[in-house]
Design an enzyme around this catalytic site. Structure first.
Site, short mmCIF file in Angstrom:
data_model
loop_
_atom_site.label_atom_id
_atom_site.label_comp_id
_atom_site.label_asym_id
_atom_site.label_seq_id
_atom_site.Cartn_x
_atom_site.Cartn_y
_atom_site.Cartn_z
N ASP A 1 0.87 -1.16 0.00
CA ASP A 1 0.00 0.00 0.00
C ASP A 1 0.92 1.23 0.00
OD1 ASP A 1 -2.16 1.71 0.25
OD2 ASP A 1 -2.41 1.36 2.39
N ASP B 1 -1.79 -0.98 5.98
CA ASP B 1 -2.01 -0.34 7.27
C ASP B 1 -3.47 -0.05 7.57
OD1 ASP B 1 -2.24 1.85 5.34
OD2 ASP B 1 -2.18 3.16 7.10
#
Length: 278
Positions: free
Chosen positions: A42, A216
């Site tokens: 990400d 996350d």
């Protein structure tokens, strides 16, 4: 040379010693199977700190060199983000051989070309209209981020607006047939197209022998689940789900991961140390 045994999975987080031993085994397995290994990342909160102004986000300085080196020793490196491909290209233009998945996979940059999911294209005018309405109807301290195929409503600088933003977002989603993606102090509205990070990873590991995913936020849990699903049908496949700590959604994301790192800077350091094992 004897083949490196498949590590016991998931990596133990019961004690520092066991965790370090498991990490060493995971890196050894990865190095042994580097030609069939993919690393997925990400962007926000993983390669870059989360910022009040999304346009100000930049990858931590050390990460570019680490990703460039990683891409030369494993089969594939890819960034899978809620950001548009145009944004990701502006941050990673110097990297060669790194695939970019924007808007949860609705856009893909691969070998010098952007490919957009055809089913999402008819929604571009509706998303532009929605962004303008959000700027008019929501308080001025709510940041409206228009991404062409989605609209993100950020309330990081105005946490007291959380309930108001969430209500407005869900009302719009119900009225217009859109989908909601919750995140770190943000509500995002997307077209009703079947595409998410989990689907990107499911397809991306189809022919892989090993894969790591670093995430996350809530949308990354689907990517973790995709690694688990692949392991369930292919015992020879080894997946590692890595969470990056955050104060908003960190507990739930960490509980779904094999290990947790403290920050984007720690991600770069972790990769650099892992590369020393190759």
């Amino acid at each position: 040379m004897a083949q490196t045994p498949r590590p016991t999975h998931p990596l133990s987080r019961q004690s520092e010693g066991l965790q370090n031993e498991g990490i060493a085994e995971a890196w050894a397995f990865t190095a042994e199977h580097r030609q069939r290994t993919t690393f997925f990342f990400d962007f926000d909160g993983v390669l870059s700190p989360v910022t009040d102004d999304p346009d100000a986000s930049q990858p931590v300085p050390s990460v570019l060199g680490v990703l460039e080196k990683l891409a030369t020793v494993v089969q594939r490196v890819a960034i899978v983000s809620a950001r548009p491909v145009s944004f990701l290209r502006s941050r990673f233009s110097s990297l060669e051989g790194v695939d970019l998945y924007g808007l949860y996979g609705l856009e893909v940059w691969h070998e010098g070309e952007v490919v957009t999911e055809p089913a999402a294209l008819p929604w571009v005018p509706a998303m532009a209209e929605l962004a303008e309405r959000a700027k008019t109807e929501l308080p001025g301290d709510v940041l409206v981020e228009y991404k062409r195929l989605s609209v993100a409503l950020h309330y990081r600088t105005a946490p007291q607006r959380a309930g108001e933003v969430e209500r407005w977002g869900h009302e719009q989603a119900e009225a217009k047939g859109l989908r909601i993606q919750a995140g770190r102090m943000v509500v995002e509205l997307k077209p009703p197209v079947d595409q998410d990070k989990g689907m990107v990873i499911t397809e991306g590991v189809r022919d892989a022998g090993c894969a790591w995913y670093f995430g996350d936020d809530m949308s990354d849990i689907k990517a973790f689940d995709a690694l688990r699903a692949r392991e369930a049908v292919d015992p020879s496949f080894f997946g590692v789900a890595v969470a990056v700590a955050n104060p908003e959604t960190g507990a739930e994301v960490s509980s779904a991961a094999d290990l947790t790192l403290d920050s984007p800077g720690a991600v770069a350091q972790f990769l650099a140390e892992g590369l020393e094992r190759f």
